[in-house]
Enzyme design. Structure first.
Site, PDB file in Angstrom:
ATOM      1  N   ASN A   8      40.501  43.049  40.993  1.00  0.00           N
ATOM      2  CA  ASN A   8      40.002  42.982  42.084  1.00  0.00           C
ATOM      3  C   ASN A   8      38.697  43.729  41.327  1.00  0.00           C
ATOM      4  O   ASN A   8      38.378  44.696  41.048  1.00  0.00           O
ATOM      5  CB  ASN A   8      40.490  44.306  42.548  1.00  0.00           C
ATOM      6  CG  ASN A   8      39.322  44.652  44.165  1.00  0.00           C
ATOM      7  OD1 ASN A   8      39.084  43.841  44.265  1.00  0.00           O
ATOM      8  ND2 ASN A   8      39.491  45.466  44.732  1.00  0.00           N
ATOM      9  N   LYS A  10      35.524  43.883  43.640  1.00  0.00           N
ATOM     10  CA  LYS A  10      34.969  44.623  44.021  1.00  0.00           C
ATOM     11  C   LYS A  10      33.669  44.459  44.144  1.00  0.00           C
ATOM     12  O   LYS A  10      33.644  43.213  43.963  1.00  0.00           O
ATOM     13  CB  LYS A  10      35.030  46.200  43.743  1.00  0.00           C
ATOM     14  CG  LYS A  10      36.878  46.522  43.648  1.00  0.00           C
ATOM     15  CD  LYS A  10      36.531  48.020  43.334  1.00  0.00           C
ATOM     16  CE  LYS A  10      38.467  47.900  43.479  1.00  0.00           C
ATOM     17  NZ  LYS A  10      38.428  50.206  43.302  1.00  0.00           N
ATOM     18  N   HIS A  96      42.191  46.523  51.778  1.00  0.00           N
ATOM     19  CA  HIS A  96      41.745  48.117  50.373  1.00  0.00           C
ATOM     20  C   HIS A  96      41.534  48.689  51.152  1.00  0.00           C
ATOM     21  O   HIS A  96      41.427  49.386  52.046  1.00  0.00           O
ATOM     22  CB  HIS A  96      40.809  47.191  50.006  1.00  0.00           C
ATOM     23  CG  HIS A  96      41.293  47.471  48.700  1.00  0.00           C
ATOM     24  ND1 HIS A  96      39.660  48.935  48.255  1.00  0.00           N
ATOM     25  CD2 HIS A  96      41.291  47.778  47.059  1.00  0.00           C
ATOM     26  CE1 HIS A  96      40.208  49.031  46.882  1.00  0.00           C
ATOM     27  NE2 HIS A  96      40.968  48.302  46.200  1.00  0.00           N
ATOM     28  N   GLU A  98      39.247  51.356  49.642  1.00  0.00           N
ATOM     29  CA  GLU A  98      38.129  51.084  50.677  1.00  0.00           C
ATOM     30  C   GLU A  98      37.255  50.505  52.009  1.00  0.00           C
ATOM     31  O   GLU A  98      36.587  51.126  52.756  1.00  0.00           O
ATOM     32  CB  GLU A  98      36.928  50.245  49.429  1.00  0.00           C
ATOM     33  CG  GLU A  98      37.344  51.162  47.741  1.00  0.00           C
ATOM     34  CD  GLU A  98      37.122  50.667  46.962  1.00  0.00           C
ATOM     35  OE1 GLU A  98      37.151  49.081  46.365  1.00  0.00           O
ATOM     36  OE2 GLU A  98      37.811  51.386  45.328  1.00  0.00           O
ATOM     37  N   GLU A 169      48.939  51.921  46.242  1.00  0.00           N
ATOM     38  CA  GLU A 169      47.266  52.221  45.710  1.00  0.00           C
ATOM     39  C   GLU A 169      47.300  53.732  46.013  1.00  0.00           C
ATOM     40  O   GLU A 169      46.155  53.612  47.006  1.00  0.00           O
ATOM     41  CB  GLU A 169      45.774  51.164  45.253  1.00  0.00           C
ATOM     42  CG  GLU A 169      45.541  49.746  44.992  1.00  0.00           C
ATOM     43  CD  GLU A 169      44.696  49.260  44.968  1.00  0.00           C
ATOM     44  OE1 GLU A 169      44.455  48.528  43.807  1.00  0.00           O
ATOM     45  OE2 GLU A 169      44.263  48.946  45.877  1.00  0.00           O
ATOM     46  N   GLY A 175      39.600  54.453  41.027  1.00  0.00           N
ATOM     47  CA  GLY A 175      38.250  54.883  39.930  1.00  0.00           C
ATOM     48  C   GLY A 175      37.910  55.948  40.018  1.00  0.00           C
ATOM     49  O   GLY A 175      36.733  56.174  39.667  1.00  0.00           O
ATOM     50  N   SER A 214      43.417  53.274  38.674  1.00  0.00           N
ATOM     51  CA  SER A 214      42.872  53.613  36.765  1.00  0.00           C
ATOM     52  C   SER A 214      44.201  52.991  36.446  1.00  0.00           C
ATOM     53  O   SER A 214      44.352  53.783  35.195  1.00  0.00           O
ATOM     54  CB  SER A 214      43.128  55.642  37.236  1.00  0.00           C
ATOM     55  OG  SER A 214      42.332  56.024  37.909  1.00  0.00           O
TER      56      SER A 214
HETATM   57  P1  13P Z   1      40.640  50.789  39.829  1.00  0.00           P
HETATM   58  O1  13P Z   1      41.457  50.556  38.626  1.00  0.00           O
HETATM   59  O2  13P Z   1      38.899  50.617  39.707  1.00  0.00           O
HETATM   60  O3  13P Z   1      40.888  52.550  39.675  1.00  0.00           O
HETATM   61  O4  13P Z   1      40.322  50.312  41.299  1.00  0.00           O
HETATM   62  C1  13P Z   1      42.253  50.405  41.617  1.00  0.00           C
HETATM   63  C2  13P Z   1      41.819  49.138  43.091  1.00  0.00           C
HETATM   64  O5  13P Z   1      41.418  49.838  43.859  1.00  0.00           O
HETATM   65  C3  13P Z   1      41.762  48.177  42.768  1.00  0.00           C
HETATM   66  O6  13P Z   1      41.773  47.483  43.698  1.00  0.00           O
END
Ligand code: 13P
Length: 250
Positions: A8, A10, A96, A98, A169, A175, A214
């Site tokens: 992803n 982002k 997601h 976010e 997740e 992150g 992560s």
């Molecule tokens: P990270 O791997 O940066 O923690 O992000 C995970 C994520 O949100 C994947 O969709």
């Protein structure tokens, strides 16, 4: 079940950067393609067509990070399933964290997106997960159940089998560098499988459940070895082809 390793990206990468990363990844993998692994890149809308073009002659699939649940219309700024398919992408992310937490998407709206995208011929990776506050308040199961029920309840078993994957997740692990413990992942993935079983019956056993939060080259193989973990959804560590290729080979 095959293992699905998804990136992803982002809100990172211009068209040129996305193409370069995708091409680098294909060349790192092509001489020794990992058996039983599928690879998927969730690129930003603006780089979707460029990314799809870069991987066109490879087994790598491409997806969008969001979708609007309508074929067309007066929905300024939104993108339809048909537009995504037209870019050469075959997957979308729905829900997601976010988008749920920064942009305020409700479980019901995420459910409409998942259903419409599946109906339109896209595969859907439905993202679910609890915040730290919810976990500490002992609400893990109710959060996962609500998010899954709102999205999956209206779907047919055929539609799910054809194109649905779940990504667990935990919001607190995204992150932050704080990966969930093996016990946390085992518990949550078993819960997801059980909840899916209640909603979908025997179909539940065939749906891939990915872990995200992560994931790095160093922890990927231990996570992939856990029961009910059928793949990984990787943010930060997927931005560079070398690091993502190590996760794919983990
Ligand atoms: P990270 O791997 O940066 O923690 O992000 C995970 C994520 O949100 C994947 O969709």
């Amino acid at each position: 079940m095959r293992t699905l390793i998804a990136a992803n990206w982002k809100m990172f990468k211009t068209r040129a950067e996305a193409q370069q990363t995708a091409r680098d990844l294909v060349s790192l993998l092509q001489n020794d393609w990992p058996q039983e692994r599928d690879v998927l890149l969730f690129a930003p809308f603006t780089a979707l067509a460029a990314t799809a073009e870069a991987v066109a002659d490879s087994p790598v699939a491409v997806g969008a990070q969001d979708v609007y649940p309508a074929a067309e219309g007066a929905f300024t700024g939104e993108v339809s399933p048909g537009m995504i398919l037209d870019c050469g992408a075959s997957w979308v992310l729905a829900g997601h964290s976010e988008r749920r937490h920064i942009l305020g998407e409700s479980p019901a709206f995420v459910g409409r997106k998942a259903a419409f995208a599946l109906e339109s011929g896209l595969s859907v990776m439905l993202c679910i997960g609890e915040t730290l506050e919810e976990r500490e308040a002992d609400k893990l199961e109710i959060v996962l159940r609500t998010q899954l029920e709102q999205a999956v309840r209206g779907l047919s078993a055929e539609a799910c089998l054809k194109g649905l994957a779940i990504a667990y997740e935990p919001v607190w692990a995204i992150g932050t560098g704080k990966v969930a413990s093996e016990a946390d992942i085992l518990e949550a993935h078993a819960m997801v499988r059980n909840i899916l079983g209640v909603i979908l019956g025997s179909t539940a056993g065939s749906l891939p459940i990915l872990y995200g939060g992560s994931v790095k080259p160093e922890n990927a193989s231990a996570i992939l070895a856990l029961d009910n973990v059928n793949g990984l959804l990787v943010g930060g560590a997927s931005l560079r082809a070398e690091s993502f290729s190590k996760i794919i080979r983990a």
